[in-house]
Design a protein around this motif. Structure first.
Motif, mmCIF file in Angstrom:
data_model
loop_
_atom_site.group_PDB
_atom_site.id
_atom_site.type_symbol
_atom_site.label_atom_id
_atom_site.label_comp_id
_atom_site.label_asym_id
_atom_site.label_seq_id
_atom_site.Cartn_x
_atom_site.Cartn_y
_atom_site.Cartn_z
ATOM 1 N N PHE A 127 -3.173 -14.645 -1.464
ATOM 2 C CA PHE A 127 -2.662 -14.366 -0.111
ATOM 3 C C PHE A 127 -3.319 -13.134 0.517
ATOM 4 N N ASN A 128 -4.119 -12.433 -0.251
ATOM 5 C CA ASN A 128 -4.807 -11.231 0.245
ATOM 6 C C ASN A 128 -3.827 -10.200 0.818
ATOM 7 N N LEU A 129 -2.728 -9.973 0.074
ATOM 8 C CA LEU A 129 -1.756 -8.960 0.501
ATOM 9 C C LEU A 129 -2.248 -7.567 0.102
ATOM 10 N N ASN A 130 -1.692 -6.561 0.731
ATOM 11 C CA ASN A 130 -2.024 -5.173 0.396
ATOM 12 C C ASN A 130 -0.864 -4.458 -0.287
ATOM 13 N N ARG A 131 0.357 -4.976 -0.059
ATOM 14 C CA ARG A 131 1.540 -4.288 -0.606
ATOM 15 C C ARG A 131 2.591 -5.337 -0.954
ATOM 16 N N ILE A 132 3.084 -5.271 -2.172
ATOM 17 C CA ILE A 132 4.121 -6.205 -2.616
ATOM 18 C C ILE A 132 5.297 -5.361 -3.107
ATOM 19 N N TYR A 133 6.460 -5.610 -2.546
ATOM 20 C CA TYR A 133 7.607 -4.760 -2.880
ATOM 21 C C TYR A 133 8.815 -5.588 -3.276
ATOM 22 N N LEU A 134 9.792 -4.924 -3.849
ATOM 23 C CA LEU A 134 11.047 -5.601 -4.208
ATOM 24 C C LEU A 134 12.193 -4.620 -4.109
ATOM 25 N N VAL A 176 3.969 -2.438 -5.530
ATOM 26 C CA VAL A 176 2.607 -2.338 -6.066
ATOM 27 C C VAL A 176 1.662 -2.433 -4.882
ATOM 28 N N LEU A 177 0.693 -1.520 -4.817
ATOM 29 C CA LEU A 177 -0.325 -1.573 -3.773
ATOM 30 C C LEU A 177 -1.588 -2.231 -4.338
ATOM 31 N N ARG A 178 -2.380 -2.797 -3.440
ATOM 32 C CA ARG A 178 -3.619 -3.460 -3.891
ATOM 33 C C ARG A 178 -4.488 -2.498 -4.705
ATOM 34 N N ALA A 179 -4.587 -1.242 -4.265
ATOM 35 C CA ALA A 179 -5.442 -0.273 -4.973
ATOM 36 C C ALA A 179 -4.974 -0.117 -6.428
#
Ligand SMILES: CC(C)(COP(=O)(O)OP(=O)(O)OC[C@H]1O[C@@H](n2cnc3c(N)ncnc32)[C@H](O)[C@@H]1OP(=O)(O)O)[C@@H](O)C(=O)NCCC(=O)NCCS
Length: 184
Positions: A127-134, A176-179
């Motif tokens: 999905f080419n996301l940059n930030r995934i949170y919960l 989690v960030l992409r970096a």
């Protein structure tokens, strides 16, 4: 199918709905979920129909584990829960993730960690996301541990962010960030 080591994620089918109704009405399973009221078959059917609409900012997947039949050694896949991307924001390139494992005999076997690792892979690499949170309730120690193992970083706290059993509880924010993902 999205394959991990011991699990795979697949699209939901209408036939999954009765299991969801059973699991999401189990007090132990729903204890730390954002659900206040019991769930009906009709509620879940409505959710399923909404989810089919395009574009959708929700991307749910069934969680299946591989099992070997004792007699004959045939392999089959068993549904144990569900997970999802939610609140997908294509400008910010961020999304929230969540999961539940409804089969309680499958808790504390590392499946939750593996599901989160698969969602991170899918989120960043597909999905080419940059930030995934919960968001997770502070009392959900097993969930927090699983998310830490999968690489989620503690980010914040919604003080008294939820109200359960007559009292307010904090809700933790992890991401989690992409970096960070690229560094692994
Ligand atoms: C929360 C949930 C997804 C975790 O999945 P899981 O497969 O049980 O998690 P894992 O086995 O990958 O990891 C759990 C870890 O927490 C630990 N743990 C469990 N209960 C714990 C507790 N009370 N205190 C501290 N650690 C605990 C386990 O020992 C394990 O860590 P370890 O591998 O270092 O031993 C699953 O239990 C679940 O679906 N629960 C019901 C619904 C729910 O709460 N969903 C999440 C909402 S945010």
């Amino acid at each position: 199918m999205i394959y991990g080591e011991r699990i795979r994620l697949r699209r939901n089918e209408r036939s999954d709905i009765p299991k969801f109704v059973e699991w999401l009405n189990d007090p132990e399973v729903r204890r730390y979920l954002l659900l206040d009221l019991p769930i009906s078959q009709a509620n879940e059917e409505q959710w399923f129909e909404n989810m089919l609409k395009v574009p959708s900012n929700e991307q749910p997947f069934g969680i299946e584990i591989r099992e070997i039949e004792p007699e004959g050694g045939n392999e089959h896949w068993r549904l144990i829960g569900n997970c999802s991307f939610m609140d997908m924001n294509w400008t910010v390139r961020s999304a929230e993730v969540g999961l539940f494992i409804g089969e309680k005999t499958c808790w504390n076997k590392g499946y939750g960690t593996e599901v989160m690792q698969l969602l991170l892979r899918l989120g960043f690499d597909t999905f080419n996301l940059n930030r995934i949170y919960l968001r997770v309730y502070e009392a959900n120690k097993g969930g927090i541990r699983a998310y830490e193992k999968a690489g989620f970083v503690h980010e914040g706290r919604f003080r008294q962010g939820t109200f359960q059993n007559g009292k307010y509880c904090d809700v933790l924010l992890m991401s989690v960030l992409r970096a960070e993902w690229n560094q692994k």
